[in-house]
Each structure stands twice: as C-alpha cells, then as structure tokens.
Scaffold this active site. Structure first.
Site, PDB file in Angstrom:
ATOM      1  N   SER A  90       0.778  -1.258   0.052  1.00  0.00           N
ATOM      2  CA  SER A  90      -0.085  -0.041   0.014  1.00  0.00           C
ATOM      3  C   SER A  90       1.045   1.455   0.100  1.00  0.00           C
ATOM      4  CB  SER A  90      -0.958   0.163   1.254  1.00  0.00           C
ATOM      5  OG  SER A  90      -0.255  -0.403   2.371  1.00  0.00           O
ATOM      6  N   HIS A 135      -3.791  -3.490  -5.579  1.00  0.00           N
ATOM      7  CA  HIS A 135      -3.945  -2.797  -4.229  1.00  0.00           C
ATOM      8  C   HIS A 135      -5.607  -3.163  -3.778  1.00  0.00           C
ATOM      9  CE1 HIS A 135      -4.121   0.482  -1.187  1.00  0.00           C
ATOM     10  NE2 HIS A 135      -3.478  -0.577  -0.670  1.00  0.00           N
ATOM     11  N   GLU A 141      -7.232  -1.352  -6.878  1.00  0.00           N
ATOM     12  CA  GLU A 141      -6.397  -0.572  -7.481  1.00  0.00           C
ATOM     13  C   GLU A 141      -5.231  -1.310  -8.349  1.00  0.00           C
ATOM     14  OE1 GLU A 141      -6.189   3.794  -5.297  1.00  0.00           O
ATOM     15  OE2 GLU A 141      -5.225   2.277  -4.329  1.00  0.00           O
ATOM     16  N   ASN A 187      -5.963   6.110  -0.884  1.00  0.00           N
ATOM     17  CA  ASN A 187      -5.408   6.425   0.253  1.00  0.00           C
ATOM     18  C   ASN A 187      -5.074   7.873   0.439  1.00  0.00           C
ATOM     19  OD1 ASN A 187      -5.839   4.236   1.598  1.00  0.00           O
ATOM     20  ND2 ASN A 187      -3.791   3.197   1.293  1.00  0.00           N
TER      21      ASN A 187
HETATM   22  P1  NAI Z   1       0.021  -9.622   7.951  1.00  0.00           P
HETATM   23  O1  NAI Z   1       1.084  -9.173   8.821  1.00  0.00           O
HETATM   24  O2  NAI Z   1      -1.367  -9.528   8.573  1.00  0.00           O
HETATM   25  O3  NAI Z   1       0.403 -10.770   7.109  1.00  0.00           O
HETATM   26  C1  NAI Z   1       1.599 -11.159   6.450  1.00  0.00           C
HETATM   27  C2  NAI Z   1       1.969 -12.483   6.373  1.00  0.00           C
HETATM   28  O4  NAI Z   1       2.820 -12.771   5.473  1.00  0.00           O
HETATM   29  C3  NAI Z   1       2.011 -13.139   7.636  1.00  0.00           C
HETATM   30  O5  NAI Z   1       1.258 -14.150   7.757  1.00  0.00           O
HETATM   31  C4  NAI Z   1       3.388 -13.919   7.681  1.00  0.00           C
HETATM   32  O6  NAI Z   1       3.509 -14.844   8.352  1.00  0.00           O
HETATM   33  C5  NAI Z   1       3.731 -13.914   6.050  1.00  0.00           C
HETATM   34  N1  NAI Z   1       4.941 -13.651   5.786  1.00  0.00           N
HETATM   35  C6  NAI Z   1       6.143 -13.084   6.407  1.00  0.00           C
HETATM   36  N2  NAI Z   1       7.218 -13.291   5.609  1.00  0.00           N
HETATM   37  C7  NAI Z   1       6.891 -14.251   4.500  1.00  0.00           C
HETATM   38  C8  NAI Z   1       7.656 -14.734   3.575  1.00  0.00           C
HETATM   39  N3  NAI Z   1       8.871 -14.652   3.396  1.00  0.00           N
HETATM   40  N4  NAI Z   1       7.071 -15.490   2.721  1.00  0.00           N
HETATM   41  C9  NAI Z   1       5.748 -15.660   2.765  1.00  0.00           C
HETATM   42  N5  NAI Z   1       4.910 -15.175   3.847  1.00  0.00           N
HETATM   43  C10 NAI Z   1       5.459 -14.491   4.630  1.00  0.00           C
HETATM   44  O7  NAI Z   1       0.078  -8.197   6.748  1.00  0.00           O
HETATM   45  P2  NAI Z   1      -1.270  -7.687   5.945  1.00  0.00           P
HETATM   46  O8  NAI Z   1      -1.901  -6.598   6.799  1.00  0.00           O
HETATM   47  O9  NAI Z   1      -1.868  -8.626   5.425  1.00  0.00           O
HETATM   48  O10 NAI Z   1      -0.343  -6.971   5.002  1.00  0.00           O
HETATM   49  C11 NAI Z   1       0.168  -7.439   3.872  1.00  0.00           C
HETATM   50  C12 NAI Z   1       0.513  -6.400   2.622  1.00  0.00           C
HETATM   51  O11 NAI Z   1      -0.874  -5.987   2.333  1.00  0.00           O
HETATM   52  C13 NAI Z   1       1.120  -5.325   3.197  1.00  0.00           C
HETATM   53  O12 NAI Z   1       2.180  -5.062   1.823  1.00  0.00           O
HETATM   54  C14 NAI Z   1       0.412  -4.186   3.301  1.00  0.00           C
HETATM   55  O13 NAI Z   1       0.826  -3.032   3.209  1.00  0.00           O
HETATM   56  C15 NAI Z   1      -0.632  -4.400   2.314  1.00  0.00           C
HETATM   57  N6  NAI Z   1      -2.105  -3.959   2.529  1.00  0.00           N
HETATM   58  C16 NAI Z   1      -2.466  -4.242   3.937  1.00  0.00           C
HETATM   59  C17 NAI Z   1      -3.887  -3.636   4.293  1.00  0.00           C
HETATM   60  C18 NAI Z   1      -4.425  -3.868   5.622  1.00  0.00           C
HETATM   61  O14 NAI Z   1      -5.420  -3.047   5.830  1.00  0.00           O
HETATM   62  N7  NAI Z   1      -3.926  -4.590   6.364  1.00  0.00           N
HETATM   63  C19 NAI Z   1      -4.809  -3.120   3.101  1.00  0.00           C
HETATM   64  C20 NAI Z   1      -4.149  -3.067   1.797  1.00  0.00           C
HETATM   65  C21 NAI Z   1      -2.745  -3.456   1.643  1.00  0.00           C
END
Ligand code: NAI
Length: 700
Positions: free
Chosen positions: A440, A461, A473, A511
């Site tokens: 994001s 996104h 997006e 955003n």
């Molecule tokens: P999260 O922390 O909930 O999930 C990330 C996951 O990736 C975890 O389950 C972790 O175990 C896993 N992980 C870590 N290293 C890894 C690897 N090397 N290989 C595979 N998996 C791995 O994070 P979230 O919130 O789901 O965010 C993920 C992405 O989405 C980020 O780039 C964030 O900026 C983006 N995003 C998040 C939003 C939100 O509201 N949380 C909204 C839009 C985008």
C-alpha cells in the site's frame, strides 16, 4: 418471413434447444422482433435487438412492439409466446442511455404514455400470452413479462425490478402489476430493495408460474395456452391490503425501513413508490397513471441523474476488464495474513483455483477458516462451500508458484522481505505469468529493482475487508507492459471487482484522497469537536459512515502509518497529528479491532452518544474540501487518467455519496471557482494544507 430469417431463428433457438417442434411457420420480421407461427397456431415472438448482444427495451424497440401487436391483433393466433433470441437473457431492462440528461418532465410523460399504451395492448390481447424467460429479466423486461398471462422461467432466469438503484421506481406499469400478481408487501419490498430473484425463488413468490427445462418448453407453452397451467391469485393478504388504512400501516413500516438505508432527503424514489401504493394501491389503472408522473419527476432529479452517471462509471471501469481475452486460471498467494488470506479466500469464492503459501502453517489454516466463514455469511450451501474450499489449497512448500498464472505477494510491508520473496520465486514462475504486489505504500519501481522481468510486475492494491470492498487499484510503474496491465484488469473483473488503473505514487489514488479527510477529522477532534458531530456532518452529506467511525474501522495504527508515509513522500502540506494519537496507538487503542479507538466498540458497533450537535456548513467543508483538493491533485498529476475514472474509483472504494455522482462531479456542480474560493478562505484561517490545487483553475 424469408428462409435466412427462419434459419437465423432456428439457429438462435438451437442455443436453447428446440423451437416449437419442427413446424415453424416463418411469418414476419421487424428490426428488433421476429415472429414465427407453429403448426398449432401459436405465435412465437422473438425479441432480438438489432446489433446487440443484450436485449434492452429502448424506445424504438417498444414502438416496434406496438407495430407487432397491431399485426397480431389483425391475425390473432391461438396463443402468443414472447422469448428472447439472445443467449444473455430475456431483457436487461430499459435502455439507460436514454435516461441520461432527461430534464423535461412533460416530454418524459408523453413518451411514457405512448409506451404504456403499447404494453397495455399486450395485456389486453385476446389470446393467452406467455413470457418464456431465461437469463436476466429485469426492469422494463419484467414489466413486459408482467403484461403476459403466464410467465415460464428456465432455471437460469433472474427476475427483478432494480430501478430504485438508479433513483427511480418502475415506470412501465410494474408498480401496479407486481403488487397485483404477488403478495403486495413482498412486491413492494422487491421494488424498494431492487433485489433480484432466481427462478426457484420467483416461483415460490408466485412471480413465475413454472420453472421448466428447455426440453419441456413446447409442452409447457401448449398447456399454458390451453389454460391448463394454474394461474396465480392474489392471496388473502393481497385482498386485505386493498383497503387504504391497511396499506397505511404497512407503508409506515416500509418508510422506516427505507429511511434507514436511503435517507429520503437524498433518495426520493422509495418515498415516491410508497406513496403511489399507499394512495392508489386499490386502483390499478389509477396507479399506473400516477406512476407515469411520479417516474417523470424522479428521472429529472439530480439524485437519479447522478446515480445513472454512477451506473455508467461502473460500466466504464468494468470495460477495462475486457481489454484482453486472456484469463487467469490459477492464482498463487504468498503471505496468508489479514490481506493475503482474504484475497485467496475471495478468489476461491469467485471460482478460481488458489494455492496459498505462508511460512506459518497456522496462519494458512486461519485463512481457510475465514474462507469457510465467508461462505456461511454469503449463504452458500454445504456442497458449494466444499467446492469453494477445495479450490483454496494450502501450500506450505510454496510449490504453487510454478503453476500459477498470477502470483500475488501479500507479505509484510518491508521492502527487504518483499525483495527476498521475489528473488526466491521469479525464476520458478511461468514465462507468461503475472507478478503482483499488494503493497500500500512502497513505490513499485523500488520493489521492481530486483526483478529480471519487471514488465510483468504490477500492483493489485486490495482494500480491507477484501470481501466487501468493490474496488481494486491496479498500479502501474514505468516498466509495466500493456499486456500485464490488461491481464491484471481482466483478473480483477474475473473476481467480480472494479479495476481502477492508477500510477505508482504515494498512497496511489484512494489513500491519497482519503487521508487528508481522515486527518482533518482528527484535527477537529483535537479542537474539541465531538466525534459524533463530525460523523453526523459527513453522514448528512451522504457518506456511508463518518470519518471518525471510518478511522476506527480502518485501524488507527494503519491510518497513522499511511499518514506518516504520505507526509514523508509528498511535498504537499498535511496537518501535524496530535501526540495523543500516537500515545493512543501505542497503548493499543487501535479502533474496532481492539474494541476501543475514538469510540468504544461493542458487538461490532461504535457506541455513539445520541443527539450530536448540528455541525454547520463550514465544518463539512473543512472535512470534505481537503478530499476534493486531493482528488484534483491526483487528476492533475495523472495518477488516474480522467475525471470519470476518478469519480468511479472513489465511489466504489469509499462509498462517497453515490447520489452526488462522485467527488469531482460534486465539485463541478458547486463550481470549481467556488471550491477554490472556499479552500482559499480555509487556508487563510487554518493553514496551508487547504491551499487550492492549481488544477482547479486549469479546468473550469
Ligand atoms: P500481515 O502481517 O497480516 O500478513 C503478512 C503475512 O506474511 C504473515 O502471515 C506472515 O507470516 C507472512 N510472511 C512473512 N514473511 C513471509 C515470507 N517470506 N513468505 C511468505 N509469507 C511471509 O500483513 P497484511 O496486513 O496482510 O499486509 C500484507 C500486505 O498488504 C502489506 O504489503 C500491506 O501493506 C498490504 N495491505 C494491507 C492492508 C491492511 O489493511 N492490512 C490494506 C491494503 C494493503
């Protein structure tokens, strides 16, 4: 009718199965209607709108139906069947393009009177009439079907009167014919919600007389024509509601329910429909006469014209998803956390095969559990749920990379982790597969720097919660190829979402425009304005929820992160956030997810004080204008290609008051000069963050 036309009809009918036996007697053909008569003297009238893949009831198609009926009256068949020659369905409704820009009530009334006279003739035809319905049968299409004595539905039929979604109610007699046919309260609910019914539910409610397979069409038609199909009768409740006082009691409840979803000051159509029924529900003819005037009035309102605009904005976004014939077969998601897990679940729900990888196996298991919850929430049957979950394949070994047409990375927002993932997987990916990131905030060019083939790298996104947010997006960087962009758009369409093509810039589009609005709300809180007052101001404008509640929904930690990122990367002034906000986040008061943010949350609901103070106009402008200003900046900087795409994207991502037609459309209606003047005044009072974007002057 000449040989080629008969062949055409028969080949069309082949798509659905046999036409009326072999004995089709060719007869007449018009521009949009084709008529054949079978050996039993049953006339088969095919609706086949010229040069279109979908039937819509345009003015010329209705006028021509008048000519067809005149012909049929002169050569009355034993029975008449109306069906569509299009695979897409019976009829998708009125030609909405003809509604755009209508401002002359008198002219609308006169056109509607002509159209009513034509469908009334169908209603009065001196032979049994049958609508044979497959696929979509919506709006005006259903209103024509309601003029027939019988409605036979094929199993794939979907029926409904969704005009309310365009700020209208049915206008071709449907407001009176539907409550006459089925339980009037059910009829009103259908029209007030705009919901559609599948064939089985339509039969249960009495909207269709029978659901039949194509191979039984001829028999079913013959028994309808012979009067052997049991007709529908308005039941006890229907008779009871023929009295005015009984309708008044029901109407009161309908008003209350409608007002909750669509405040009458912004959405006049529900009230107009309820009033029609309340006043004329026992006199069908009178009700249809009143329907014409009421429809004409509604069509000229800003609400209807803006909602029609929003319909076309949606079509424009959807069209982007059709710029390639290529489709995604299999998806691989890396990172099964909050976003990745739900993206994978949604893809499986939408029919795609998905492998889901995460180093933490329990995180994958949790994502599968959320997928099952989604099926429950969406009322999927046990077998449908099993099929959906079968498509969602846990992949702790990351093997799915090699088979996927699209790999979506959703690992934590750290460039090193993302780079590491790309280095591990790129060589294993299929040659023509797409690599997408859900970042994001990290510029795509920085993420792409470790890739051998950056051309196929793109941002997808998604917003949180994935299953609810309608927009994705599609983020390009300088090296993204057109093929990659088209395929990414197509994928977004495949999973039932609107793609919004944006350039990689801080905050992308959504955003970037939302944060100034949320931050201003926080500044106003800091100035001592009650959260409820701020929310009331935005909700009064027509937002689905106010900014304070929205910030709690998104999560105060996430708001803060995105705000810090934008501050760091943009040279545009954003307000300084109060220290107490950071302390709140450090304490763990993150909003809805932690049970406490700006509001206390109980059972998923914010606990708001009643009787919020009247916010006043300046307060609304302080909230809204920073958002509009950011929209103008995004447009000027080319982050999104044009005003329509921008308006559509912001509406579908944020719920921006749809009846206002979009943020820039609203700004246009107030006048760009006026917007600039108010911004300048606010800048004088509250600081540079309100300084009007130069784009307001360039395009007025
Ligand atoms: P999260 O922390 O909930 O999930 C990330 C996951 O990736 C975890 O389950 C972790 O175990 C896993 N992980 C870590 N290293 C890894 C690897 N090397 N290989 C595979 N998996 C791995 O994070 P979230 O919130 O789901 O965010 C993920 C992405 O989405 C980020 O780039 C964030 O900026 C983006 N995003 C998040 C939003 C939100 O509201 N949380 C909204 C839009 C985008």
């Amino acid at each position: 009718m000449t040989g080629p036309i008969l062949a055409h009809l028969q080949s069309r009918a082949m798509e659905f199965g046999p036409l009326a036996g072999n004995a089709v007697e060719p007869e007449r053909s018009w521009q949009h209607w084709k008529l054949a008569r079978d050996e039993k003297d049953i006339a088969w009238l095919f609706f086949d709108r010229q040069e279109a893949s979908v039937n819509v009831l345009s003015q010329d198609a209705i006028s021509e139906l008048g000519v067809v009926l005149e012909y049929l009256e002169s050569k009355l068949p034993k029975g008449l069947v109306i069906r569509s020659a299009k695979a897409s369905g019976f009829c998708a409704g009125a030609n909405i393009e003809e509604f755009l820009g209508q401002s002359d009530e008198k002219e609308i009334v006169s056109k509607l009177q002509e159209a009513h006279a034509i469908v009334d003739r169908l209603d009065a035809l001196h032979c049994p009439t049958v609508a044979l319905i497959h696929g979509s049968c919506l709006g005006g299409g259903l209103e024509v079907a309601l003029c027939c004595d019988y409605r036979l539905a094929l199993p794939d039929a979907r029926l409904g009167l969704p005009e309310i979604r365009l700020g209208l109610h049915p206008g071709l007699g449907g407001t009176s014919r539907l409550p006459q046919l089925i339980d009037p309260v059910e009829a009103m609910t259908l029209m007030l919600t705009g919901k559609t019914l599948d064939a089985r539910r339509a039969k249960e409610k009495g909207l269709v007389d029978a659901v039949i397979e194509e191979r039984h069409v001829v028999k079913a038609v013959e028994s309808a024509v012979a009067g052997k199909l049991k007709g529908q009768e308005s039941g006890f409740k229907g008779r009871l509601l023929t009295t005015g006082p009984a309708r008044q009691i029901e109407a009161r409840q309908m008003r209350a329910r409608s007002a909750e979803k669509a405040p009458p000051e912004h959405y006049p159509a529900p009230e107009a429909l309820i009033r029609l029924w309340e006043e004329h529900g026992s006199n069908a003819k009178e009700m249809r006469r009143a329907e014409i005037g009421s429809f004409a009035r509604l069509l000229t309102t800003d609400t209807a014209q803006n909602l029609i605009r929003v319909f076309f904005l949606g079509e424009k976004l959807k069209k982007l998803a059709r710029s390639t014939d290529r489709k995604i077969g299999q998806v691989h998601v890396i990172g099964a956390g909050a976003m990745g897990g739900d993206i994978a679940g949604w893809c499986a729900f939408q029919g795609l095969r998905v492998t889901l990888h995460d180093p933490q196996t329990e995180t994958i298991a949790d994502a599968v559990r959320r997928g099952a919850e989604l099926c429950k929430r969406k009322h999927r049957s046990a077998s449908e749920t099993r099929d959906i979950l079968d498509r969602l394949i846990p992949d702790p070994d990351n093997k799915g990379v090699a088979k996927a047409d699209l790999v979506i990375e959703a690992v934590p927002e750290k460039i090193d982790i993302k780079h590491q993932v790309y280095k591990e997987i790129e060589a294993q990916m299929k040659q023509d597969a797409l690599l997408a990131t859900n970042t994001s905030s990290i510029p795509l060019v920085e993420l792409a720097s470790v890739l051998e083939r950056p051309g196929r790298f793109i941002g997808l996104h998604f917003f949180n919660p994935v299953a609810r947010m309608q927009l994705v997006e599609v983020v390009e960087h300088a090296q993204t190829t057109k093929a990659a962009r088209d395929l990414a758009n197509a994928f977004v369409g495949q999973i039932g979402r609107y793609p919004a093509p944006v350039k990689s810039a801080p905050g992308f589009l959504v955003n970037r425009v939302l944060i100034p609005y949320l931050l201003e709300a926080i500044i106003l809180l800091d100035e001592g304005i009650a959260a409820e007052t701020l929310d009331r101001a935005a909700e009064g404008f027509g937002m689905p929820m106010g900014p304070v509640e929205l910030a709690d929904h998104v999560g105060l930690d996430i708001c803060l992160d995105v705000a810090d990122m934008l501050k760091e990367r943009l040279d545009q002034p954003l307000p300084e956030l109060p220290q107490w906000l950071r302390e709140k986040v450090e304490k763990g008061d993150l909003g809805r997810k932690s049970g406490k943010g700006f509001y206390l949350w109980k059972g998923g609901e914010p606990q708001k004080k009643k009787n919020a103070a009247d916010p006043g106009k300046e307060l609304l402008d302080r909230l809204l204008l920073p958002m509009l200003n950011a929209c103008m900046t995004c447009l000027r900087e080319g982050i999104i290609a044009d005003e329509e795409l921008l308006d559509g994207a912001v509406i579908f991502a944020t719920g921006f008051a749809p009846f206002r037609g979009g943020p820039l459309h609203y700004a246009r209606s107030r006048g760009f000069a006026k917007i600039t003047a108010v911004l300048a005044e606010l800048a004088g009072k509250h600081g540079e963050r309100f300084a009007p974007d130069p784009g307001w002057n360039e395009d007025s």
